[in-house]
Write an enzyme that holds these catalytic residues in place. Structure first.
Site, PDB file in Angstrom:
ATOM      1  CG  ASP A 130       2.314 -11.378  -4.528  1.00  0.00           C
ATOM      2  OD1 ASP A 130       2.453 -11.706  -3.331  1.00  0.00           O
ATOM      3  OD2 ASP A 130       3.122 -10.650  -5.133  1.00  0.00           O
ATOM      4  NE  ARG A 180       1.661 -11.719   1.596  1.00  0.00           N
ATOM      5  CZ  ARG A 180       2.274 -11.685   0.400  1.00  0.00           C
ATOM      6  NH1 ARG A 180       1.616 -11.326  -0.684  1.00  0.00           N
ATOM      7  NH2 ARG A 180       3.539 -12.028   0.300  1.00  0.00           N
ATOM      8  N   GLY A 184      -6.252  -5.624  -0.155  1.00  0.00           N
ATOM      9  CA  GLY A 184      -6.475  -5.636  -1.610  1.00  0.00           C
ATOM     10  C   GLY A 184      -6.063  -4.321  -2.228  1.00  0.00           C
ATOM     11  NE  ARG A 284      -0.485  -3.132  -7.374  1.00  0.00           N
ATOM     12  CZ  ARG A 284       0.210  -3.721  -8.348  1.00  0.00           C
ATOM     13  NH1 ARG A 284      -0.078  -3.462  -9.617  1.00  0.00           N
ATOM     14  NH2 ARG A 284       1.167  -4.583  -8.074  1.00  0.00           N
TER      15      ARG A 284
HETATM   16  C1  LIG Z   1       3.199  -7.884   2.814  1.00  0.00           C
HETATM   17  C2  LIG Z   1       2.085  -7.408   1.937  1.00  0.00           C
HETATM   18  C3  LIG Z   1       1.711  -8.157   0.846  1.00  0.00           C
HETATM   19  C4  LIG Z   1       0.667  -7.751   0.032  1.00  0.00           C
HETATM   20  N1  LIG Z   1       0.243  -8.557  -0.986  1.00  0.00           N
HETATM   21  C5  LIG Z   1      -0.824  -8.201  -1.715  1.00  0.00           C
HETATM   22  C6  LIG Z   1      -1.380  -9.071  -2.701  1.00  0.00           C
HETATM   23  O1  LIG Z   1      -0.902 -10.178  -2.940  1.00  0.00           O
HETATM   24  N2  LIG Z   1      -2.463  -8.622  -3.391  1.00  0.00           N
HETATM   25  C7  LIG Z   1      -3.038  -7.404  -3.171  1.00  0.00           C
HETATM   26  O2  LIG Z   1      -4.046  -7.078  -3.797  1.00  0.00           O
HETATM   27  N3  LIG Z   1      -2.518  -6.563  -2.249  1.00  0.00           N
HETATM   28  C8  LIG Z   1      -1.441  -6.921  -1.527  1.00  0.00           C
HETATM   29  N4  LIG Z   1      -0.951  -6.053  -0.577  1.00  0.00           N
HETATM   30  C9  LIG Z   1      -1.413  -4.660  -0.538  1.00  0.00           C
HETATM   31  C10 LIG Z   1      -2.637  -4.519   0.350  1.00  0.00           C
HETATM   32  O3  LIG Z   1      -3.726  -5.173  -0.243  1.00  0.00           O
HETATM   33  C11 LIG Z   1      -2.991  -3.031   0.568  1.00  0.00           C
HETATM   34  O4  LIG Z   1      -3.221  -2.411  -0.654  1.00  0.00           O
HETATM   35  C12 LIG Z   1      -1.924  -2.262   1.312  1.00  0.00           C
HETATM   36  O5  LIG Z   1      -1.270  -3.044   2.264  1.00  0.00           O
HETATM   37  C13 LIG Z   1      -2.552  -1.059   2.046  1.00  0.00           C
HETATM   38  O6  LIG Z   1      -3.488  -1.503   2.976  1.00  0.00           O
HETATM   39  P1  LIG Z   1      -3.258  -1.458   4.569  1.00  0.00           P
HETATM   40  O7  LIG Z   1      -3.672  -2.771   5.087  1.00  0.00           O
HETATM   41  O8  LIG Z   1      -1.880  -1.075   4.884  1.00  0.00           O
HETATM   42  O9  LIG Z   1      -4.345  -0.434   5.087  1.00  0.00           O
HETATM   43  P2  LIG Z   1      -4.799   1.028   4.655  1.00  0.00           P
HETATM   44  O10 LIG Z   1      -6.146   1.221   5.238  1.00  0.00           O
HETATM   45  O11 LIG Z   1      -4.630   1.255   3.188  1.00  0.00           O
HETATM   46  O12 LIG Z   1      -3.743   1.920   5.398  1.00  0.00           O
HETATM   47  C14 LIG Z   1      -3.665   2.000   6.814  1.00  0.00           C
HETATM   48  C15 LIG Z   1      -2.503   2.902   7.183  1.00  0.00           C
HETATM   49  O13 LIG Z   1      -1.286   2.289   6.753  1.00  0.00           O
HETATM   50  C16 LIG Z   1      -0.380   3.254   6.249  1.00  0.00           C
HETATM   51  N5  LIG Z   1      -0.142   2.968   4.814  1.00  0.00           N
HETATM   52  C17 LIG Z   1      -0.829   2.106   4.045  1.00  0.00           C
HETATM   53  N6  LIG Z   1      -0.317   2.068   2.789  1.00  0.00           N
HETATM   54  C18 LIG Z   1       0.704   2.931   2.789  1.00  0.00           C
HETATM   55  C19 LIG Z   1       1.642   3.334   1.796  1.00  0.00           C
HETATM   56  N7  LIG Z   1       1.623   2.839   0.560  1.00  0.00           N
HETATM   57  N8  LIG Z   1       2.561   4.261   2.147  1.00  0.00           N
HETATM   58  C20 LIG Z   1       2.610   4.753   3.409  1.00  0.00           C
HETATM   59  N9  LIG Z   1       1.749   4.406   4.393  1.00  0.00           N
HETATM   60  C21 LIG Z   1       0.810   3.513   4.086  1.00  0.00           C
HETATM   61  C22 LIG Z   1      -1.025   4.580   6.475  1.00  0.00           C
HETATM   62  O14 LIG Z   1      -0.621   5.052   7.725  1.00  0.00           O
HETATM   63  C23 LIG Z   1      -2.501   4.253   6.480  1.00  0.00           C
HETATM   64  O15 LIG Z   1      -3.259   5.176   7.192  1.00  0.00           O
HETATM   65  C24 LIG Z   1       0.043  -6.494   0.284  1.00  0.00           C
HETATM   66  C25 LIG Z   1       0.416  -5.739   1.399  1.00  0.00           C
HETATM   67  C26 LIG Z   1       1.394  -6.180   2.223  1.00  0.00           C
HETATM   68  C27 LIG Z   1       1.733  -5.387   3.431  1.00  0.00           C
END
Ligand SMILES: Cc1cc2nc3c(=O)[nH]c(=O)nc-3n(C[C@H](O)[C@H](O)[C@H](O)COP(=O)(O)OP(=O)(O)OC[C@H]3O[C@@H](n4cnc5c(N)ncnc54)[C@H](O)[C@@H]3O)c2cc1C
Length: 303
Positions: A130, A180, A184, A284
């Site tokens: 991660d 991946r 962020g 988060r």
């Molecule tokens: C498999 C995986 C691994 C990850 N690993 C890391 C890592 O190693 N380091 C790191 O910094 N981050 C990590 N993340 C978190 C990532 O960086 C984002 O903070 C998180 O995924 C939200 O971004 P998004 O791409 O979904 O888009 P966003 O623009 O935040 O969201 C788009 C849409 O997705 C839905 N959504 C997003 N988040 C949520 C939520 N929490 N609850 C409900 N609906 C939601 C909503 O419909 C929203 O409108 C990871 C995420 C995933 C999916």
């Protein structure tokens, strides 16, 4: 504003201890956390496998401060790998380097990561490292590059909100390393990270394009339908690409979308966190989508 407050609260140790003692809070956390024990996480993994999804298991805990804690976290991850193998579930692991000593000592962390990578290789499994807050990005990539020479079963994570990520992606793509891509999850200053969603999304698509031109195995980690749409188009445009592409989403988030992607024939992997130290992870998730707070408030009202 609310996002910043929630991210600030996610780092408050005193509040964490208070919340972790609340049984009701534990129940509410189950929406995004598989449980507190490995047994519970394996059961959730079985259920997801049965619905056509692979899993990456995250044993929650970050930023340990003592060598013995880092050693214990390392042993725990090795035990998880053994359990995955014995239980014959389809799962790998995701690991945070601060959990196995990155914030204490680089060499200690290298030794621990090597132990995990070796165990994973023996079990024919995979370790995703991660990515954490920006001060850990370079040390994390340094260790990744060093160990990836020997262990091909390691993968990196890149965050599209960081301004530096294009350079990192090009480096990883040139090596054919498994990546991946996510947006962020931490609070970062404007000098280091794009602040506007539009910019973070544009960066995400640009990084996807670079990766799709390469032979890096790719995990598209997002719940954003627009990013997923862009990735699907790129997959179609690069139909000769041999390296695998999978979608990854967090446990409990956009379950509808997860199921739809499986129906459409894509590989989907769910990130399943478990453990007693769920507070910062849970906060988060609240910060990402403050509407989730409504879900929490409704659950509290229902009590
Ligand atoms: C498999 C995986 C691994 C990850 N690993 C890391 C890592 O190693 N380091 C790191 O910094 N981050 C990590 N993340 C978190 C990532 O960086 C984002 O903070 C998180 O995924 C939200 O971004 P998004 O791409 O979904 O888009 P966003 O623009 O935040 O969201 C788009 C849409 O997705 C839905 N959504 C997003 N988040 C949520 C939520 N929490 N609850 C409900 N609906 C939601 C909503 O419909 C929203 O409108 C990871 C995420 C995933 C999916």
């Amino acid at each position: 504003m609310l996002r910043s407050v929630l991210l600030y609260l996610s780092e408050q140790k005193g509040l964490q201890e208070f919340i972790l003692r609340r049984r009701l809070a534990r129940r509410v956390s189950r929406r995004f956390v598989a449980g507190e024990t490995l047994d519970e996480a394996i059961q959730v993994t079985r259920d997801l496998n049965a619905r056509g999804m692979d899993v990456t298991l995250d044993h929650l805990g970050e930023s340990v401060e003592r060598e013995d804690q880092a050693g214990k976290a390392t042993d725990d991850y090795i035990a998880i790998l053994e359990r995955i193998s014995r239980g014959k579930v389809r799962a790998g692991i995701s690991i945070k380097l601060t959990q196995i000593g990155l914030a204490i000592d680089h060499d200690l962390c290298r030794r621990n990561l090597r132990r995990v990578a070796e165990a994973a290789r023996d079990y024919g499994n995979f370790v995703r490292i991660d990515m954490e807050a920006s001060q850990y990005v370079q040390p994390t990539l340094d260790l990744f590059y060093e160990l990836n020479r020997e262990f091909k079963n390691l993968g990196a994570v890149i965050q599209s909100y960081l301004r530096r990520s294009e350079g990192d992606i090009r480096e990883l793509a040139a090596r054919g390393a498994s990546v991946r891509l996510c947006k962020g999850a931490y609070k970062e200053p404007p000098e280091l990270a794009f602040q506007k969603k539009k910019e973070v999304d544009a960066s995400y698509v640009q990084l996807l394009e670079i990766l799709m031109e390469s032979e890096s195995p790719l995990a598209v980690a997002t719940h954003d339908s627009r990013m997923i749409g862009a990735a699907k188009r790129l997959v179609r445009d690069h139909s000769n690409r041999e390296a695998p592409v999978e979608f990854q989403m967090l446990y409990g988030v956009r379950r509808d979308l997860q199921a739809r992607l499986v129906e459409e024939g894509y590989r989907v992997r769910v990130y399943v966190p478990y453990g007693t130290q769920w507070y910062p992870y849970f906060m988060r998730r609240m910060a990402e989508r403050p509407a989730n707070l409504l879900f929490v408030l409704r659950a509290l009202k229902g009590k």
